[in-house]
Each structure stands twice: as structure tokens, then as C-alpha cells.
Motif scaffolding. Structure first.
Motif, PDB file in Angstrom:
ATOM      1  N   SER A   1       0.861  -1.179   0.000  1.00 29.05           N
ATOM      2  CA  SER A   1       0.000   0.000   0.000  1.00 29.05           C
ATOM      3  C   SER A   1       0.897   1.227   0.000  1.00 29.05           C
ATOM      4  O   SER A   1       1.843   1.315   0.792  1.00 29.05           O
ATOM      5  CB  SER A   1      -0.904  -0.002   1.239  1.00 29.05           C
ATOM      6  N   PHE A   2       0.628   2.173  -0.904  1.00 30.62           N
ATOM      7  CA  PHE A   2       1.470   3.358  -1.059  1.00 30.62           C
ATOM      8  C   PHE A   2       0.594   4.608  -0.995  1.00 30.62           C
ATOM      9  O   PHE A   2       0.296   5.237  -2.002  1.00 30.62           O
ATOM     10  CB  PHE A   2       2.224   3.300  -2.382  1.00 30.62           C
ATOM     11  N   GLU A   3       0.161   4.960   0.208  1.00 30.53           N
ATOM     12  CA  GLU A   3      -0.703   6.125   0.402  1.00 30.53           C
ATOM     13  C   GLU A   3       0.100   7.281   0.963  1.00 30.53           C
ATOM     14  O   GLU A   3       0.920   7.097   1.880  1.00 30.53           O
ATOM     15  CB  GLU A   3      -1.858   5.780   1.339  1.00 30.53           C
ATOM     16  N   ASP A   4      -0.158   8.482   0.419  1.00 34.12           N
ATOM     17  CA  ASP A   4       0.505   9.700   0.888  1.00 34.12           C
ATOM     18  C   ASP A   4       2.021   9.498   0.871  1.00 34.12           C
ATOM     19  O   ASP A   4       2.580   9.138  -0.139  1.00 34.12           O
ATOM     20  CB  ASP A   4      -0.009  10.078   2.280  1.00 34.12           C
ATOM     21  N   ASN A   5       2.677   9.694   2.024  1.00 38.09           N
ATOM     22  CA  ASN A   5       4.130   9.516   2.103  1.00 38.09           C
ATOM     23  C   ASN A   5       4.503   8.281   2.916  1.00 38.09           C
ATOM     24  O   ASN A   5       5.474   8.276   3.684  1.00 38.09           O
ATOM     25  CB  ASN A   5       4.781  10.766   2.708  1.00 38.09           C
ATOM     26  N   TRP A   6       3.723   7.219   2.716  1.00 38.79           N
ATOM     27  CA  TRP A   6       3.979   5.978   3.429  1.00 38.79           C
ATOM     28  C   TRP A   6       3.965   4.799   2.467  1.00 38.79           C
ATOM     29  O   TRP A   6       3.134   4.724   1.570  1.00 38.79           O
ATOM     30  CB  TRP A   6       2.922   5.751   4.522  1.00 38.79           C
ATOM     31  N   ALA A   7       4.904   3.894   2.680  1.00 37.61           N
ATOM     32  CA  ALA A   7       4.936   2.612   1.963  1.00 37.61           C
ATOM     33  C   ALA A   7       4.736   1.507   2.990  1.00 37.61           C
ATOM     34  O   ALA A   7       5.463   1.445   3.991  1.00 37.61           O
ATOM     35  CB  ALA A   7       6.268   2.429   1.240  1.00 37.61           C
ATOM     36  N   THR A   8       3.746   0.655   2.773  1.00 34.86           N
ATOM     37  CA  THR A   8       3.437  -0.424   3.709  1.00 34.86           C
ATOM     38  C   THR A   8       3.452  -1.761   2.986  1.00 34.86           C
ATOM     39  O   THR A   8       2.780  -1.932   1.971  1.00 34.86           O
ATOM     40  CB  THR A   8       2.061  -0.203   4.368  1.00 34.86           C
ATOM     41  N   TRP A   9       4.218  -2.704   3.522  1.00 34.45           N
ATOM     42  CA  TRP A   9       4.266  -4.068   3.004  1.00 34.45           C
ATOM     43  C   TRP A   9       3.685  -5.013   4.047  1.00 34.45           C
ATOM     44  O   TRP A   9       4.011  -4.916   5.231  1.00 34.45           O
ATOM     45  CB  TRP A   9       5.701  -4.489   2.689  1.00 34.45           C
ATOM     46  N   THR A  10       2.826  -5.927   3.611  1.00 40.65           N
ATOM     47  CA  THR A  10       2.186  -6.888   4.515  1.00 40.65           C
ATOM     48  C   THR A  10       2.352  -8.302   3.961  1.00 40.65           C
ATOM     49  O   THR A  10       2.032  -8.559   2.803  1.00 40.65           O
ATOM     50  CB  THR A  10       0.684  -6.582   4.674  1.00 40.65           C
ATOM     51  N   PHE A  11       2.866  -9.196   4.785  1.00 38.80           N
ATOM     52  CA  PHE A  11       2.951 -10.618   4.451  1.00 38.80           C
ATOM     53  C   PHE A  11       1.913 -11.362   5.290  1.00 38.80           C
ATOM     54  O   PHE A  11       1.860 -11.182   6.510  1.00 38.80           O
ATOM     55  CB  PHE A  11       4.321 -11.204   4.807  1.00 38.80           C
ATOM     56  N   VAL A  12       1.120 -12.199   4.655  1.00 37.57           N
ATOM     57  CA  VAL A  12       0.200 -13.093   5.366  1.00 37.57           C
ATOM     58  C   VAL A  12       0.540 -14.504   4.901  1.00 37.57           C
ATOM     59  O   VAL A  12       0.564 -14.774   3.696  1.00 37.57           O
ATOM     60  CB  VAL A  12      -1.270 -12.763   5.056  1.00 37.57           C
TER      61      VAL A  12
END
Length: 304
Positions: A261-272
């Protein structure tokens, strides 16, 4: 910018989370007995034996091959949610971070650790090895609690599911990352060539839900491959989800899904994921690889 971050590890555990909560809330001094190779000492600086909000505690522990210390304020305790938050006041951690808070949540059969921090410099690494230490300590405590409460092991194959999340503040708008992965994934191999060596499309003309793609990359010192199905794309939330279909990852995991997820000034990676065995490690080093690739892309995009 690019100094703030968050790391989360959620692990399915064999015994009720309330046992973990009680251990940290009432008998924290036992942690050093249960996991002595990782935690060497616990003491209370301010407050009595009944640990509560406002108490100040200290730990001596082994991290990255060195004996370190930390002094922490208990900021919050929620007995209903089985949650504790510690704010780091002093110690080795604050040599690299301006602020650092640790939250543990032990609900039902899940243990979740959340690290929220602000780095001193852009070159300060994400505290991935500290998260790995918390995971390893949790597994030691799990074995101890399970051996002393065998009836709480209610079904086979518990403790196999998990989730890892990293959220990183980035210098440039997250939409640039999303556009890169959504329309120009082949450029990742040029930007981060020491980590990602090849990208191809197996099925589909452009990258959308239903397309099947492949990557060749280096992980833990070995060249590996993965084939992935693009499960979902959300242009509004700037998110993409890939499901691993084939490759080296599935030698250790029954299932593995990656979301970005790349919203605003944040990059988020999620592993499930679901591990094949209880001894399968959490994919922390793979998460570190995604962090390192993201920093490579950030450096490139920031120059554009």
C-alpha cells in the motif's frame, strides 16, 4: 522525511494469549529464566511488584550479538484486550532512534508485537532484527507455557499462521511507488539490480487483477524465483496484492500473500502466510529484503 516507521509481527500461538499477558504483567522477571540466552535480567526502577501504568522497568538482553540494556515506562495496560505498551526512556535503542515504543497484544491464540519509532537519520536501519528478537523470545515463552499447560493445546497445527507488516515514511509520494509496480515493474530490476534480477509476465498483457508475473531475486545470499498472481489492485488506496503460486517461498510456506500500500508519504508491506511446520521461521529476512528494495526505489524516485 523518511524517519518514522512501524513494524508489526502477529503470530498464531499454541496457548491462550492471556497466559502471555499475565507473564509480562505479573511475572516479567520469569522471562529471563525462560529465555536466558536472549534476556539476562529484569528489574523495576520505579513502582512495586504489581506492574501498572507509570511503572519504570529495565531489561538486559542480547541483540545483534551484543549485550544491551533498556529502561522503559509502562504507558498503557488494557487487561480486557490483553495489551501492554512500553515507551523506551533510556538505553542502547535510543542511540539509533529518537523515540521508540513497543506494544504487545495477546488476544485469544495470537501474539502481536508492534514497534513504533522515529529514526535519528535516514540511514538508520529499520529495527527488523529487534522484531526478530521479540519473535524468538515469544517462541521460547510459547514452548514454556505450552509444556506447563498442555491441555491448552486445543488442536493440531496451531501456531502456523502469521502476519508481518512494515510501514515506512518515504520522501516522495506513495503514488509514485504504486505507479512503478502497477505499470513499470520491469524497472525495479534496473533500480535495485543487486537484489532483483529479472521480471516477466506469464499471463496477461498489462498488470491487473488476474495477471501472473514472475521475479528472480537474491534472498539470504541465494538467487530465488517466484511466480505470483495479482489478486487485487485498488487505484484509490494505491494498493496491490500478490498471491505466491510457485517458487522458493512455497518450500517453507503452505500459502503466502504479499500486499503493498502506497498512500501519501507511506509505503506499507504486509505478508500473510501459513508455515509448513512450527519450526519454519517467520519470514523476517524476506521483509527486510522488501524494505531494502523500497529504500532503493525511494532514492531513485526522489531524484526524478
Amino acid at each position: 522525511m523518511g524517519f518514522k516507521g512501524k513494524l508489526i509481527a502477529s503470530m498464531e500461538i499454541k496457548c491462550g494469549g492471556h497466559l502471555f499477558h499475565d507473564l509480562y504483567q505479573i511475572n516479567a522477571h520469569h522471562v529471563s529464566n525462560i529465555s536466558p540466552d536472549k534476556v539476562h535480567h529484569f528489574n523495576i526502577h520505579e513502582g512495586d511488584q504489581d506492574l501498572k501504568v507509570g511503572s519504570i522497568i529495565g531489561w538486559k538482553y542480547n541483540h545483534d550479538g551484543k549485550v544491551k540494556v533498556t529502561k522503559q515506562l509502562i504507558e498503557a495496560v488494557d487487561d480486557e484486550k490483553k495489551l501492554i505498551t512500553w515507551k523506551v526512556l533510556e538505553g542502547d535503542t535510543l542511540e539509533l532512534y529518537n523515540s521508540f515504543a513497543i506494544t504487545a497484544s495477546f488476544e485469544e491464540n495470537w501474539a502481536t508485537w508492534t514497534l513504533v519509532y522515529e529514526k535519528k537519520t535516514e540511514d538508520t536501519p529499520e529495527p527488523i532484527t529487534l522484531l526478530s528478537l521479540m519473535i524468538d523470545i515469544t517462541r521460547d515463552l510459547e514452548s514454556h507455557l505450552h509444556n506447563n499447560n498442555p491441555l491448552l493445546y486445543q488442536k493440531r497445527n496451531m501456531g502456523l499462521n502469521g502476519k508481518l507488516v512494515v510501514s515506512m515514511e518515504v520522501k516522495c509520494g506513495g503514488h509514485l511507488f504504486h505507479d512503478l509496480y502497477q505499470t513499470s515493474s520491469h524497472h525495479v530490476t534496473n533500480i535495485s539490480s543487486d537484489k532483483v534480477h529479472h521480471f516477466d509476465i506469464h499471463e496477461g498483457e498489462d498488470l491487473r487483477a488476474g495477471s501472473i508475473i514472475g521475479w528472480k531475486y537474491t534472498h539470504d545470499g541465494k538467487v530465488k524465483v517466484t511466480k505470483q498472481l495479482i489478486e487485487a489492485v485498488d487505484e484509490e488506496k494505491k494498493s496491490i496484492t500478490w498471491k505466491v503460486l510457485e517458487g522458493d517461498t512455497l518450500e517453507l510456506y503452505n500459502s503466502f500473500t504479499i500486499s503493498a500500500s502506497f498512500e501519501d508519504n507511506w509505503a506499507t508491506w504486509t505478508f500473510v502466510y501459513e508455515k509448513k511446520t512450527e519450526d519454519t521461521p517467520e519470514p523476517v529476512t524476506l521483509l527486510k529484503l522488501m524494505i531494502d528494495i523500497t529504500r532503493d526505489l525511494e532514492g531513485h524516485l526522489h531524484k526524478i
